[in-house]
Scaffold this active site. Structure first.
Site, mmCIF file in Angstrom:
data_model
loop_
_atom_site.group_PDB
_atom_site.id
_atom_site.type_symbol
_atom_site.label_atom_id
_atom_site.label_comp_id
_atom_site.label_asym_id
_atom_site.label_seq_id
_atom_site.Cartn_x
_atom_site.Cartn_y
_atom_site.Cartn_z
ATOM 1 N N ASP A 164 9.075 -6.286 -58.601
ATOM 2 C CA ASP A 164 8.119 -7.362 -58.394
ATOM 3 C C ASP A 164 8.636 -8.658 -59.018
ATOM 4 O OD1 ASP A 164 6.362 -5.640 -57.121
ATOM 5 O OD2 ASP A 164 5.276 -5.155 -58.978
ATOM 6 N N ARG A 196 2.571 0.000 -63.807
ATOM 7 C CA ARG A 196 1.260 -0.663 -63.774
ATOM 8 C C ARG A 196 0.136 0.365 -63.786
ATOM 9 N NH1 ARG A 196 0.726 -3.746 -58.677
ATOM 10 N NH2 ARG A 196 2.593 -2.695 -57.929
#
Length: 310
Positions: free
Chosen positions: A45, A185
């Protein structure tokens, strides 16, 4: 106009900077090496940095074969709030009190040790997983409620490096080694919930992908400054990255392989259906499959992918 064969055929590891997409890195590498055929494996990301494996020329054909089962990360898990993206970029969806013990190193290490091992993990709604042909993050951004199925993953190790004060909330700086497909995450989100609180991931750095670590990485600045000269010392060993046994080729073998003829297994030890790297000199010329006492053509690299070290 047909695209010609690339003059560079290699694998490199780039230390991806923060704020760039993996596609941005590919574009920078393409310009630095003046090569159009550039691709990457294992997307990072924009708000994550670290090891990104990049294929150049025929090295792009290895991207689908690099199935690193383990990846290493350092991440900062901040308590007190949960977000829609499970990281610091998303809107806060829930806040919660944080237990006092979240500041205690001994208690935190015990909690992290408790998550080690196989488990079922629900991926973040904002992820690249396809749902009926549409990326999950696209559905989430469009306002849809996304419910992804839990998937089996493994947390091989989880350890505490430090506890930081982040705007008055505890932030656990942790090192993780996880299986392919595991989201850090989601680990942060689930840690918050397991502690009777809320948490999200405030920073992430990939430290390894299989056998490839940060020590093997080059920077984009080095590539832009030195171009193809960087590859002489920094190209990855493609056979080592694949982790498959090697079948060394004679000139006659190489000629047969280039025509797709079956090769004898020789002294290579590999199970039926297993992959074998075909190597001549310092180049990888194919990844073939065992069938009985022979090796049969699977993927060939006619120009050879440089970087093999015996």
């Amino acid at each position: 106009m047909r695209r010609g064969t690339s003059g560079i055929n290699a694998l490199i590891a780039v230390d991806k900077p923060l704020g760039m997409t993996s596609h941005d890195v590919v574009a920078r590498v393409r310009r630095s090496l003046a090569e159009r055929r550039v691709g990457h494996a294992g997307t990072l990301d924009p708000d994550a940095s670290g090891v990104l494996v990049v294929g150049v020329g025929q090295g792009t054909r290895l991207m689908g074969l690099l199935t690193s089962e383990r990846k290493g990360y350092v991440g900062l898990v901040v308590f007190g709030s949960e977000t829609e993206t499970d990281d610091a970029e998303g809107k806060v969806t829930r806040t919660a009190e944080v237990p006092d013990w979240a500041w205690d190193e001994h208690a935190v290490r015990e909690r992290l040790a408790a998550i080690e091992g196989p488990c079922m993990q629900v991926p973040p709604a904002y992820s690249a997983i396809s749902v009926n042909g549409v990326r999950s993050y696209a559905r989430a951004r469009a306002g849809e409620t996304v419910e992804l199925d839990a998937r089996p993953v493994t947390v091989h190790s989880a350890s505490l490096a430090a506890i930081q004060d982040v705007d008055g909330h505890p932030g656990w700086l942790c090192a993780f080694e996880v299986s392919k497909g595991c989201y850090i995450r989601a680990i942060a989100r689930d840690l918050g919930r397991a502690c009777g609180s809320a948490a999200h991931l405030a920073g992430l750095r990939r430290t390894s992908s299989g056998s490839i670590s940060l020590s093997s990485c080059v920077t984009l600045e080095e590539l832009e400054r030195d171009g193809a000269g960087v590859l002489a010392s920094s190209a990855l060993d493609p056979a080592a990255c694949l982790g498959a046994p090697i079948r060394f080729l004679s000139e006659a073998d190489l000629a047969d392989a280039s025509c797709g003829k079956h090769l004898s297994l020789g002294s290579v030890s590999v199970e039926e259906g297993g992959r074998v790297c075909l190597v001549a000199g310092d180049k990888l010329y194919g990844v073939w499959t065992r069938r009985g006492d022979e090796l049969v053509s699977s993927t060939n690299f006619p120009a050879g992918i440089s970087g093999v070290r015996r």
